[in-house]
Scaffold this motif. Sequence first.
Motif, PDB file in Angstrom:
ATOM      1  N   THR A  81       0.825  -1.212   0.000  1.00 32.41           N
ATOM      2  CA  THR A  81       0.000   0.000   0.000  1.00 32.41           C
ATOM      3  C   THR A  81       0.859   1.261   0.000  1.00 32.41           C
ATOM      4  O   THR A  81       0.343   2.356  -0.254  1.00 32.41           O
ATOM      5  CB  THR A  81      -0.930   0.056   1.223  1.00 32.41           C
ATOM      6  N   GLY A  82       2.139   1.132   0.343  1.00 32.78           N
ATOM      7  CA  GLY A  82       3.006   2.291   0.462  1.00 32.78           C
ATOM      8  C   GLY A  82       2.888   3.009   1.786  1.00 32.78           C
ATOM      9  O   GLY A  82       3.559   4.023   2.018  1.00 32.78           O
ATOM     10  N   SER A  83       2.067   2.501   2.701  1.00 34.89           N
ATOM     11  CA  SER A  83       1.884   3.149   3.998  1.00 34.89           C
ATOM     12  C   SER A  83       3.153   3.041   4.835  1.00 34.89           C
ATOM     13  O   SER A  83       3.889   2.062   4.755  1.00 34.89           O
ATOM     14  CB  SER A  83       0.723   2.499   4.750  1.00 34.89           C
ATOM     15  N   THR A  84       3.378   4.070   5.662  1.00 34.19           N
ATOM     16  CA  THR A  84       4.520   4.048   6.578  1.00 34.19           C
ATOM     17  C   THR A  84       4.073   4.251   8.026  1.00 34.19           C
ATOM     18  O   THR A  84       4.912   4.444   8.903  1.00 34.19           O
ATOM     19  CB  THR A  84       5.541   5.141   6.206  1.00 34.19           C
ATOM     20  N   ASN A  85       2.777   4.218   8.267  1.00 33.20           N
ATOM     21  CA  ASN A  85       2.248   4.401   9.618  1.00 33.20           C
ATOM     22  C   ASN A  85       1.795   3.053  10.165  1.00 33.20           C
ATOM     23  O   ASN A  85       1.158   2.276   9.443  1.00 33.20           O
ATOM     24  CB  ASN A  85       1.088   5.397   9.620  1.00 33.20           C
ATOM     25  N   ILE A  86       2.083   2.793  11.443  1.00 37.97           N
ATOM     26  CA  ILE A  86       1.760   1.485  12.013  1.00 37.97           C
ATOM     27  C   ILE A  86       0.274   1.303  12.294  1.00 37.97           C
ATOM     28  O   ILE A  86      -0.165   0.185  12.565  1.00 37.97           O
ATOM     29  CB  ILE A  86       2.560   1.224  13.311  1.00 37.97           C
ATOM     30  N   ARG A  87      -0.531   2.361  12.229  1.00 36.95           N
ATOM     31  CA  ARG A  87      -1.932   2.231  12.648  1.00 36.95           C
ATOM     32  C   ARG A  87      -2.703   1.159  11.864  1.00 36.95           C
ATOM     33  O   ARG A  87      -3.442   0.372  12.478  1.00 36.95           O
ATOM     34  CB  ARG A  87      -2.652   3.575  12.560  1.00 36.95           C
ATOM     35  N   PRO A  88      -2.557   1.059  10.537  1.00 36.26           N
ATOM     36  CA  PRO A  88      -3.273  -0.018   9.834  1.00 36.26           C
ATOM     37  C   PRO A  88      -2.881  -1.407  10.327  1.00 36.26           C
ATOM     38  O   PRO A  88      -3.723  -2.310  10.368  1.00 36.26           O
ATOM     39  CB  PRO A  88      -2.870   0.192   8.371  1.00 36.26           C
ATOM     40  N   LEU A  89      -1.630  -1.578  10.724  1.00 33.84           N
ATOM     41  CA  LEU A  89      -1.192  -2.855  11.276  1.00 33.84           C
ATOM     42  C   LEU A  89      -1.770  -3.072  12.669  1.00 33.84           C
ATOM     43  O   LEU A  89      -2.256  -4.158  12.993  1.00 33.84           O
ATOM     44  CB  LEU A  89       0.338  -2.921  11.330  1.00 33.84           C
ATOM     45  N   VAL A  90      -1.715  -2.032  13.495  1.00 31.54           N
ATOM     46  CA  VAL A  90      -2.233  -2.127  14.862  1.00 31.54           C
ATOM     47  C   VAL A  90      -3.704  -2.529  14.843  1.00 31.54           C
ATOM     48  O   VAL A  90      -4.150  -3.377  15.635  1.00 31.54           O
ATOM     49  CB  VAL A  90      -2.039  -0.789  15.602  1.00 31.54           C
ATOM     50  N   LEU A  91      -4.468  -1.959  13.938  1.00 33.57           N
ATOM     51  CA  LEU A  91      -5.900  -2.259  13.858  1.00 33.57           C
ATOM     52  C   LEU A  91      -6.163  -3.688  13.416  1.00 33.57           C
ATOM     53  O   LEU A  91      -7.271  -4.203  13.601  1.00 33.57           O
ATOM     54  CB  LEU A  91      -6.591  -1.273  12.914  1.00 33.57           C
ATOM     55  N   GLN A  92      -5.152  -4.341  12.841  1.00 38.19           N
ATOM     56  CA  GLN A  92      -5.271  -5.752  12.465  1.00 38.19           C
ATOM     57  C   GLN A  92      -4.625  -6.679  13.493  1.00 38.19           C
ATOM     58  O   GLN A  92      -4.552  -7.890  13.280  1.00 38.19           O
ATOM     59  CB  GLN A  92      -4.609  -5.991  11.104  1.00 38.19           C
ATOM     60  N   GLY A  93      -4.122  -6.099  14.581  1.00 35.20           N
ATOM     61  CA  GLY A  93      -3.487  -6.904  15.613  1.00 35.20           C
ATOM     62  C   GLY A  93      -2.058  -7.287  15.304  1.00 35.20           C
ATOM     63  O   GLY A  93      -1.506  -8.186  15.946  1.00 35.20           O
ATOM     64  N   VAL A  94      -1.426  -6.603  14.348  1.00 35.39           N
ATOM     65  CA  VAL A  94      -0.032  -6.886  13.974  1.00 35.39           C
ATOM     66  C   VAL A  94       0.883  -6.008  14.820  1.00 35.39           C
ATOM     67  O   VAL A  94       0.803  -4.782  14.764  1.00 35.39           O
ATOM     68  CB  VAL A  94       0.202  -6.643  12.472  1.00 35.39           C
ATOM     69  N   PRO A 101       8.308   3.109  17.008  1.00 39.21           N
ATOM     70  CA  PRO A 101       7.679   4.400  17.322  1.00 39.21           C
ATOM     71  C   PRO A 101       7.466   4.610  18.817  1.00 39.21           C
ATOM     72  O   PRO A 101       7.519   5.750  19.294  1.00 39.21           O
ATOM     73  CB  PRO A 101       6.351   4.354  16.556  1.00 39.21           C
ATOM     74  N   HIS A 102       7.257   3.525  19.567  1.00 39.02           N
ATOM     75  CA  HIS A 102       7.123   3.666  21.014  1.00 39.02           C
ATOM     76  C   HIS A 102       8.413   4.204  21.625  1.00 39.02           C
ATOM     77  O   HIS A 102       8.389   5.142  22.435  1.00 39.02           O
ATOM     78  CB  HIS A 102       6.769   2.321  21.646  1.00 39.02           C
ATOM     79  N   VAL A 119       0.345   1.664  22.177  1.00 37.92           N
ATOM     80  CA  VAL A 119      -0.320   1.022  21.042  1.00 37.92           C
ATOM     81  C   VAL A 119      -1.825   1.243  21.103  1.00 37.92           C
ATOM     82  O   VAL A 119      -2.478   1.470  20.068  1.00 37.92           O
ATOM     83  CB  VAL A 119       0.028  -0.483  20.997  1.00 37.92           C
ATOM     84  N   ALA A 120      -2.395   1.207  22.308  1.00 41.19           N
ATOM     85  CA  ALA A 120      -3.827   1.474  22.460  1.00 41.19           C
ATOM     86  C   ALA A 120      -4.172   2.888  22.000  1.00 41.19           C
ATOM     87  O   ALA A 120      -5.215   3.115  21.360  1.00 41.19           O
ATOM     88  CB  ALA A 120      -4.244   1.262  23.909  1.00 41.19           C
ATOM     89  N   ARG A 121      -3.298   3.834  22.287  1.00 36.69           N
ATOM     90  CA  ARG A 121      -3.533   5.218  21.845  1.00 36.69           C
ATOM     91  C   ARG A 121      -3.439   5.320  20.330  1.00 36.69           C
ATOM     92  O   ARG A 121      -4.193   6.057  19.693  1.00 36.69           O
ATOM     93  CB  ARG A 121      -2.521   6.173  22.490  1.00 36.69           C
ATOM     94  N   THR A 130      -1.107   9.681  13.646  1.00 39.09           N
ATOM     95  CA  THR A 130      -0.483  10.444  12.564  1.00 39.09           C
ATOM     96  C   THR A 130       0.808  11.093  13.037  1.00 39.09           C
ATOM     97  O   THR A 130       1.813  11.108  12.305  1.00 39.09           O
ATOM     98  CB  THR A 130      -1.461  11.521  12.044  1.00 39.09           C
ATOM     99  N   ARG A 131       0.806  11.598  14.263  1.00 38.69           N
ATOM    100  CA  ARG A 131       1.995  12.285  14.800  1.00 38.69           C
ATOM    101  C   ARG A 131       3.066  11.315  15.245  1.00 38.69           C
ATOM    102  O   ARG A 131       4.257  11.532  14.996  1.00 38.69           O
ATOM    103  CB  ARG A 131       1.572  13.179  15.981  1.00 38.69           C
ATOM    104  N   TRP A 132       2.668  10.204  15.889  1.00 38.04           N
ATOM    105  CA  TRP A 132       3.653   9.350  16.546  1.00 38.04           C
ATOM    106  C   TRP A 132       3.760   7.933  15.981  1.00 38.04           C
ATOM    107  O   TRP A 132       4.637   7.177  16.389  1.00 38.04           O
ATOM    108  CB  TRP A 132       3.348   9.263  18.044  1.00 38.04           C
ATOM    109  N   GLY A 133       2.895   7.575  15.060  1.00 29.83           N
ATOM    110  CA  GLY A 133       2.929   6.214  14.537  1.00 29.83           C
ATOM    111  C   GLY A 133       3.668   6.037  13.232  1.00 29.83           C
ATOM    112  O   GLY A 133       3.771   4.915  12.722  1.00 29.83           O
TER     113      GLY A 133
END
Length: 322
Positions: A81-94, A101-102, A119-121, A130-133
């Motif tokens: 997808t070209g994404s560089t943010n972990i949020r799409p992965l986090v939402l899938q439990g990856v 980033p933590h 990760v919950a945040r 967007t700022r930290w992921g």
Amino acid sequence: MASAAIPLNETALPHPEQQYLDLMRTIWETGSERVDRTGIGTRSVCGSMLRFDLGGGAMPLLTTKRVYWKTATRELLWFLTGSTNIRPLVLQGVKIWNEWPHANYVRETGEAISLDAFVARIADDEAFATRWGDLGPVYGKQWVDWPTYRYRADGLYEKGEGINQVAAVIGSLRTSPGSRRHIIEGWNVAELDRMALPPCHKTYQFHVTGEGADARLNCLLYQRSCDVALGLPFNLWSAALLTRMIAQQVGMQPGELVWMGGDVHLYLNHAHLIEEQLARQPQGRPTLRITRTPETIFGYTIDDFVVHDYTPLPPISAPVAV
């Protein structure tokens, strides 16, 4: 009197996974101990090669411990997808990218937030994510949107259209299968300092043998830095899966995956994992079936992949070095 030929006993051939175990043993028993970036320390060798035949649905999916192939697959689809943010992965439990980033957040803010709370945040707060992921221009960004810059008449440069290396390779495999330029490169020197982690699996080169219905697609992956215990099982699966996906897209049969490592190492705090895994024996020959052929390589979903005959031994946990 001529003697009869002795039939080849396939069960006598080494299990494909044995070469991985042999590499692990060689590093652990003969590798040089080094102080590394993480401060944990490794045993390391310079230069290794593994080869896996992908014919008949075969995949380099380790059986001496459970490898979470769906997690690795979700990561690969995220790269595409070209994404560089972990949020799409986090939402899938990856969870595999969460530590970087933590660590950056704790370092920059001084807030002693736990990894789980961070990760919950990320999951609950899109603006925070967007700022930290973001990981910077890592793998997927380079694969499908390599940056370009155009020289202007006034002597300055302006940003040009990004290069989709994956689409370009698929196009070149269709039009010029004998080319020696079927390459996907992740090592963008100009952007390394902006990446949370410079690419470890950095260069993929594709090679075609045979013609027409007999054409087979091979892949050689060069990995500059390889954590053999935790990283390599994922890397082998992902590279083989990418090869299978591209082969399907260009109407070829999957051929061979050739993996080459530069700094090939084991972390000293993984001793329990290494010793346990080396005491185990490979079992079974898992295979992969891709259930449909999307219009493009960017159209696959996790439900398109089915693994058969995978009965691995239990997982072995170990900490990730950040």
